[in-house]
Scaffold this motif. Sequence first.
Motif, PDB file in Angstrom:
ATOM      1  N   ALA A   5      28.145  -7.712  -4.744  1.00  0.00           N
ATOM      2  CA  ALA A   5      27.430  -7.902  -3.488  1.00  0.00           C
ATOM      3  C   ALA A   5      28.095  -7.263  -2.277  1.00  0.00           C
ATOM      4  O   ALA A   5      27.470  -7.135  -1.230  1.00  0.00           O
ATOM      5  CB  ALA A   5      27.235  -9.396  -3.227  1.00  0.00           C
ATOM      6  N   VAL A  45      25.181 -10.493  -9.340  1.00  0.00           N
ATOM      7  CA  VAL A  45      24.991 -10.976  -7.977  1.00  0.00           C
ATOM      8  C   VAL A  45      25.052  -9.769  -7.051  1.00  0.00           C
ATOM      9  O   VAL A  45      26.081  -9.095  -6.957  1.00  0.00           O
ATOM     10  CB  VAL A  45      26.048 -12.017  -7.580  1.00  0.00           C
ATOM     11  CG1 VAL A  45      25.812 -12.500  -6.147  1.00  0.00           C
ATOM     12  CG2 VAL A  45      26.039 -13.193  -8.552  1.00  0.00           C
ATOM     13  N   GLY A  47      24.076  -8.113  -3.037  1.00  0.00           N
ATOM     14  CA  GLY A  47      24.038  -8.533  -1.642  1.00  0.00           C
ATOM     15  C   GLY A  47      23.746  -7.347  -0.755  1.00  0.00           C
ATOM     16  O   GLY A  47      22.602  -7.061  -0.441  1.00  0.00           O
ATOM     17  N   ALA A  50      20.894  -4.612  -1.487  1.00  0.00           N
ATOM     18  CA  ALA A  50      20.383  -5.130  -2.764  1.00  0.00           C
ATOM     19  C   ALA A  50      19.135  -4.392  -3.226  1.00  0.00           C
ATOM     20  O   ALA A  50      19.016  -4.077  -4.416  1.00  0.00           O
ATOM     21  CB  ALA A  50      20.092  -6.625  -2.648  1.00  0.00           C
ATOM     22  N   VAL A  66      20.235 -12.393  -5.700  1.00  0.00           N
ATOM     23  CA  VAL A  66      20.583 -11.772  -4.429  1.00  0.00           C
ATOM     24  C   VAL A  66      21.221 -12.829  -3.540  1.00  0.00           C
ATOM     25  O   VAL A  66      20.646 -13.900  -3.331  1.00  0.00           O
ATOM     26  CB  VAL A  66      19.350 -11.143  -3.745  1.00  0.00           C
ATOM     27  CG1 VAL A  66      19.735 -10.564  -2.383  1.00  0.00           C
ATOM     28  CG2 VAL A  66      18.757 -10.049  -4.628  1.00  0.00           C
ATOM     29  N   ASN A  67      22.409 -12.534  -3.049  1.00  0.00           N
ATOM     30  CA  ASN A  67      23.156 -13.440  -2.193  1.00  0.00           C
ATOM     31  C   ASN A  67      22.965 -13.027  -0.732  1.00  0.00           C
ATOM     32  O   ASN A  67      23.605 -12.083  -0.280  1.00  0.00           O
ATOM     33  CB  ASN A  67      24.643 -13.403  -2.559  1.00  0.00           C
ATOM     34  CG  ASN A  67      25.487 -14.211  -1.593  1.00  0.00           C
ATOM     35  OD1 ASN A  67      24.987 -15.080  -0.873  1.00  0.00           O
ATOM     36  ND2 ASN A  67      26.773 -13.915  -1.550  1.00  0.00           N
ATOM     37  N   PRO A  68      22.116 -13.724   0.009  1.00  0.00           N
ATOM     38  CA  PRO A  68      21.914 -13.353   1.403  1.00  0.00           C
ATOM     39  C   PRO A  68      23.146 -13.615   2.275  1.00  0.00           C
ATOM     40  O   PRO A  68      23.263 -13.059   3.370  1.00  0.00           O
ATOM     41  CB  PRO A  68      20.721 -14.207   1.844  1.00  0.00           C
ATOM     42  CG  PRO A  68      20.664 -15.342   0.888  1.00  0.00           C
ATOM     43  CD  PRO A  68      21.273 -14.850  -0.394  1.00  0.00           C
ATOM     44  N   GLN A  69      24.071 -14.428   1.812  1.00  0.00           N
ATOM     45  CA  GLN A  69      25.290 -14.719   2.576  1.00  0.00           C
ATOM     46  C   GLN A  69      26.446 -13.788   2.202  1.00  0.00           C
ATOM     47  O   GLN A  69      27.599 -14.075   2.499  1.00  0.00           O
ATOM     48  CB  GLN A  69      25.722 -16.173   2.360  1.00  0.00           C
ATOM     49  CG  GLN A  69      24.925 -17.182   3.162  1.00  0.00           C
ATOM     50  CD  GLN A  69      23.613 -17.534   2.500  1.00  0.00           C
ATOM     51  OE1 GLN A  69      23.528 -17.682   1.286  1.00  0.00           O
ATOM     52  NE2 GLN A  69      22.574 -17.662   3.297  1.00  0.00           N
ATOM     53  N   TRP A  70      26.157 -12.654   1.567  1.00  0.00           N
ATOM     54  CA  TRP A  70      27.231 -11.776   1.099  1.00  0.00           C
ATOM     55  C   TRP A  70      28.238 -11.391   2.181  1.00  0.00           C
ATOM     56  O   TRP A  70      29.419 -11.210   1.861  1.00  0.00           O
ATOM     57  CB  TRP A  70      26.661 -10.535   0.409  1.00  0.00           C
ATOM     58  CG  TRP A  70      25.926  -9.602   1.328  1.00  0.00           C
ATOM     59  CD1 TRP A  70      24.580  -9.585   1.587  1.00  0.00           C
ATOM     60  CD2 TRP A  70      26.495  -8.563   2.116  1.00  0.00           C
ATOM     61  NE1 TRP A  70      24.290  -8.612   2.492  1.00  0.00           N
ATOM     62  CE2 TRP A  70      25.439  -7.957   2.833  1.00  0.00           C
ATOM     63  CE3 TRP A  70      27.796  -8.085   2.290  1.00  0.00           C
ATOM     64  CZ2 TRP A  70      25.645  -6.903   3.712  1.00  0.00           C
ATOM     65  CZ3 TRP A  70      28.001  -7.028   3.160  1.00  0.00           C
ATOM     66  CH2 TRP A  70      26.932  -6.441   3.867  1.00  0.00           C
ATOM     67  N   SER A  76      31.075 -16.586  -1.381  1.00  0.00           N
ATOM     68  CA  SER A  76      29.646 -16.906  -1.342  1.00  0.00           C
ATOM     69  C   SER A  76      28.922 -16.314  -2.546  1.00  0.00           C
ATOM     70  O   SER A  76      27.979 -16.915  -3.065  1.00  0.00           O
ATOM     71  CB  SER A  76      29.007 -16.419  -0.040  1.00  0.00           C
ATOM     72  OG  SER A  76      28.951 -15.008   0.016  1.00  0.00           O
ATOM     73  N   SER A  77      29.362 -15.158  -3.005  1.00  0.00           N
ATOM     74  CA  SER A  77      28.737 -14.544  -4.184  1.00  0.00           C
ATOM     75  C   SER A  77      29.089 -15.302  -5.452  1.00  0.00           C
ATOM     76  O   SER A  77      28.240 -15.476  -6.330  1.00  0.00           O
ATOM     77  CB  SER A  77      29.149 -13.080  -4.311  1.00  0.00           C
ATOM     78  OG  SER A  77      28.615 -12.332  -3.243  1.00  0.00           O
TER      79      SER A  77
END
Length: 189
Positions: A5, A45, A47, A50, A66-70, A76-77
């Motif tokens: 990510a 994962v 980010g 993405a 998909v980690n929006p907080q990457w 966070s990932s």
Amino acid sequence: MLLAAGGGRRLGGRPKALLEHRGRPLVEHAAHALREGGCGPVHVVLGAAADEVAARADLSGCVVTVNPQWPEGMGSSLRAGLGALSATGADAALVLLVDQPGIGARAVARVHSAYRSRASLAAASYGGERGHPVLFGADRWADIAAGAVGDQGARAYLRTHRDAITLVECSDVAQAYDIDTAQDLTHLE
């Protein structure tokens, strides 16, 4: 599980997942290493960029989260990936980082073979030093996720539980360098 990510801020904002190695993006190379090393299904994962990663890399057969907080960092990932795995009934997660192309299927297979139970904790070692990939039995996921903050990932958890880690020597089958800076790009082929 492949953590892919990061935005590559030390590489001028070039997402590491899209860096080319042996004719394919790093994310594709690493997913292949996990699959060939005996892991499946492979969870990836993403980010940074993405949509572009998903469009350019062949991640068929992979489960993509998909980690929006990457931007918060690897922690966070790791939390996002473990959260996605929690619903699958998996007994363990073998975690590989996208920016370590010197780690291939043979190292993955060795660490994978260290699984004993849902309480397993194992890591590749290189000359006696702990590295990646790392295997976390499912019974450990909640505690690992709770401590995964910033760019630390599971580092603090592993340090606290070092006596429980089964180290699996991999220096004869892998190279544990990271692609972090422009100088590190020389490792890519």
